[in-house]
Structures are given as structure tokens and as C-alpha cells.
Design an enzyme around this catalytic site. Sequence first.
Site, short mmCIF file in Angstrom:
data_model
loop_
_atom_site.label_atom_id
_atom_site.label_comp_id
_atom_site.label_asym_id
_atom_site.label_seq_id
_atom_site.Cartn_x
_atom_site.Cartn_y
_atom_site.Cartn_z
N ASP A 137 0.84 -1.21 0.00
CA ASP A 137 0.00 0.00 0.00
C ASP A 137 0.87 1.25 0.00
O ASP A 137 1.96 1.26 0.59
CB ASP A 137 -0.87 0.05 1.27
CG ASP A 137 -1.81 -1.14 1.37
OD1 ASP A 137 -2.20 -1.66 0.32
OD2 ASP A 137 -2.13 -1.53 2.51
N ASP B 41 -0.44 7.87 8.27
CA ASP B 41 -0.08 6.48 8.64
C ASP B 41 1.17 6.49 9.51
O ASP B 41 1.25 5.81 10.53
CB ASP B 41 0.22 5.65 7.37
CG ASP B 41 -1.02 5.34 6.55
OD1 ASP B 41 -2.04 4.94 7.12
OD2 ASP B 41 -0.95 5.50 5.31
N GLU C 138 1.24 -2.40 10.97
CA GLU C 138 1.12 -2.42 9.51
C GLU C 138 2.30 -1.71 8.87
O GLU C 138 2.74 -2.07 7.78
CB GLU C 138 -0.19 -1.75 9.07
CG GLU C 138 -0.35 -1.79 7.56
CD GLU C 138 -1.49 -0.94 7.01
OE1 GLU C 138 -2.33 -0.46 7.78
OE2 GLU C 138 -1.53 -0.78 5.78
N GLU C 139 2.82 -0.68 9.56
CA GLU C 139 3.86 0.15 8.96
C GLU C 139 5.28 -0.26 9.32
O GLU C 139 6.23 0.49 9.08
CB GLU C 139 3.61 1.62 9.31
CG GLU C 139 2.21 2.13 9.01
CD GLU C 139 1.75 1.90 7.56
OE1 GLU C 139 2.58 1.65 6.68
OE2 GLU C 139 0.52 1.97 7.34
N ASP D 229 -3.05 -1.64 13.56
CA ASP D 229 -3.15 -0.88 12.32
C ASP D 229 -3.26 0.57 12.78
O ASP D 229 -4.31 0.99 13.28
CB ASP D 229 -4.42 -1.32 11.56
CG ASP D 229 -4.61 -0.56 10.26
OD1 ASP D 229 -3.86 0.40 10.02
OD2 ASP D 229 -5.54 -0.93 9.51
N LEU E 105 -3.48 3.41 11.33
CA LEU E 105 -4.47 4.25 10.66
C LEU E 105 -5.15 3.39 9.59
O LEU E 105 -4.51 2.98 8.62
CB LEU E 105 -3.77 5.46 10.04
CG LEU E 105 -4.61 6.69 9.77
CD1 LEU E 105 -5.56 6.50 8.60
CD2 LEU E 105 -5.42 7.14 11.02
N ASP E 106 -6.41 3.09 9.83
CA ASP E 106 -7.17 2.28 8.89
C ASP E 106 -8.05 3.19 8.03
O ASP E 106 -8.75 4.05 8.57
CB ASP E 106 -8.04 1.28 9.66
CG ASP E 106 -8.94 0.51 8.73
OD1 ASP E 106 -8.43 -0.30 7.95
OD2 ASP E 106 -10.17 0.75 8.74
N GLU F 166 -6.06 -6.46 11.73
CA GLU F 166 -7.35 -6.00 11.23
C GLU F 166 -8.45 -7.03 11.53
O GLU F 166 -9.45 -6.73 12.19
CB GLU F 166 -7.28 -5.71 9.71
CG GLU F 166 -6.41 -4.50 9.39
CD GLU F 166 -6.29 -4.18 7.91
OE1 GLU F 166 -6.35 -2.99 7.55
OE2 GLU F 166 -6.09 -5.10 7.09
P1 AHG Z 1 -5.47 0.51 5.38
O1 AHG Z 1 -5.85 1.93 5.12
O2 AHG Z 1 -5.07 0.26 6.81
O3 AHG Z 1 -4.45 -0.03 4.40
O4 AHG Z 1 -6.76 -0.41 5.24
C1 AHG Z 1 -7.65 -0.20 4.18
C2 AHG Z 1 -8.53 -1.38 4.06
C3 AHG Z 1 -9.84 -1.28 4.83
O5 AHG Z 1 -9.99 -0.23 5.68
C4 AHG Z 1 -10.89 -1.23 3.77
O6 AHG Z 1 -12.00 -1.99 4.15
C5 AHG Z 1 -10.21 -1.78 2.55
O7 AHG Z 1 -8.85 -1.54 2.71
C6 AHG Z 1 -10.70 -1.14 1.29
O8 AHG Z 1 -10.11 -1.75 0.21
P2 AHG Z 1 -10.70 -1.56 -1.28
O9 AHG Z 1 -10.37 -0.16 -1.67
O10 AHG Z 1 -10.01 -2.62 -2.08
O11 AHG Z 1 -12.20 -1.78 -1.18
MN MN Z 2 -6.47 -1.12 7.63
MN MN Z 3 -3.52 1.19 7.95
#
Ligand code: AHG
Ligand code: MN
Ligand code: MN
Length: 282
Positions: A35, A41, A64-65, A83, A85-86, A232
Site C-alpha cells: 500500500d 499512517d 502495519e507500517e 493498524d 491508521l485504517d 485488522e
Molecule cells: P489501510 O488503510 O489500513 O491499508 O486499510 C484499508 C482497508 C480497509 O480499511 C478497507 O476496508 C479496505 O482496505 C478497502 O479496500 P478496497 O479499496 O479494495 O475496497
Molecule cells: Mn487497515
Molecule cells: Mn492502515
Amino acid sequence: MNILETSFIQISSLIRNSNNLKLGSINSTENSSGDLVKELDIRAHNIIIDEIHKIPYIKGYISEESDDITFTSPDGQYIIAFDPLDGSSNINSNISVGSIYGLYLWDTELNGIGEIVVAGYCLYGPSTTLVRTQNESVKMFQLNQENEFKFISNLSLNGKSSKIYSINESNYYKYKNYKVKKNLIKYKMNNYSMRLVGSMVADCHRTLIQGGIFMYPATSKDPEGKLRIAYEVMPFAKIFELCGGASWDGEKSVLKNKIDLDNIHQKIPTYLGTKEEIYKFT
Ligand code: AHG
Ligand code: MN
Ligand code: MN
């Protein structure tokens, strides 16, 4: 255990008092999950590890980081996975984001990660809401003007039967589990509503309050789904099951999995909701 509450208060204040466009800007390249990492984050990760370093009963952390597990106190009995920052892709648009954590026993015999004993999350939405397990219950708190988390209510899914499903349906043609496609059609035939914030914390929180189901199944692009088990899915599985709901990974309860020290960012297909909704996938 009131762990990470001071971190959540700091992160909440940072989000509410900073330029969201800057917090949502790209900080460096990619993390272990591939990501793009945003400014917030990293800021949230740093706030949380500062607190963790002060907690003697925590042996080490998984973030996560961070690429690898980091050991902080040799005599600690727990590993914390978080995590910071989700919902990173929502930061610059002022859409709800959150933080998630799970506290795991350290298994001294196996030199590995044992079962999850505490789980919680903080939702930075219109208000800042903390939800965490306490023994066999799940408690919800709201941040007040004095910057203290005040108890609001216990959470339970019992008797909640709203017809809501939450999934990124743009992946429809990539889903590998035929039950997902079958149930998506059934929801439409049975007048369900679809809701998706795109931050797991916000989507799961709504599901805990209103009922329904949240899913991130396996796809042809992501054969294990996109969500990571340690920080998560397992924490939310613990919360949903304690609330009287259920968790599923396509084969079994999410809680039947173990965190593999050699694969701390492992992903897992995710289904979280009321028992009534999860049974449709079993
Ligand atoms: P993060 O920001 O910690 O990487 O997590 C994002 C996750 C979660 O929050 C969300 O349900 C999902 O990624 C969304 O993914 P898509 O854009 O593929 O739907
Ligand atoms: Mn997340
Ligand atoms: Mn995150």
C-alpha cells in the site's frame, strides 16, 4: 486494560486540527502489504510506538507500517498488533478513519504468538469513539470535551436484524467463492441496502451498531483478500464474536487461525456480522 487510549486521543486531535490534504499526502513508497503510505499512517504509527515503549508487559509489537516484529520488553507477556491508521485512502476527503489493535499472549513454550486476549478500535468519525473488549463484554466510549473517554454503552448484536451488506462490489467478477456471488444476488432480491465507507473500522462499527454483514472476500487479484489477520481481522473477529455475532474466513471462524511469526502481514478472506448473516456463507 486502557491500552493505547492516550495515543488515540493524540491521533484524534491531529486529525481534527491539521490540514487533511497534507495528512493524506503520500509520505514514502510502499509498506509490506504494497500500500502507498500516507503522512498520517506514519504519524499515527510513531504516536503509538512511543506509548508501547512505556508498557512493560508488552514484549513486542507488530504494526502495519513496520516490516518486521519489534521486541521492546524482554520480560513482557504480550504481543500487540496494530493498524495505526485504517482507511488511509479516505484521509484527504475527511471521511471516517480509525485505528485497530489486538493484544496476544506470547507463548513462551512455542516461542510464538498465542491467542488474542484483548481487542479494540478507535473510530475518528463525527465523534471519536473507542470500542474495546473487557473480559467477556464489549464496551463503547466517546471522547468528550475534557479529552476523556466516557463510557456510553455495552455493545451487542443480539436481536439486530437490519438488512445491510457492506462489500466493495466492484470486485464482483473477481470473487472466487460462489457463495459470495449467490448471496449478492439474494441481497438484491430481498431488498437489502448496500453501505460502504471504505474504512474497515467505520464499516465494522456500523455493522456492530445496526447489524448486517461486512465482507472482504478472496479475489483473483488478492487470493487471500486484502485485510490482514493480525491487526485488522482477528481483533474484529474477537469483538464480533463477543458481541454475539460471528466471524468467518471462508472455511472456519477467524478465531481458529494463528498468527504466524514468519508472516506477520498475512491476509485472510473476511466475513464479519450477525450469526444470521454469516450462516449464509457456511
Ligand atoms: P489501510 O488503510 O489500513 O491499508 O486499510 C484499508 C482497508 C480497509 O480499511 C478497507 O476496508 C479496505 O482496505 C478497502 O479496500 P478496497 O479499496 O479494495 O475496497
Ligand atoms: Mn487497515
Ligand atoms: Mn492502515
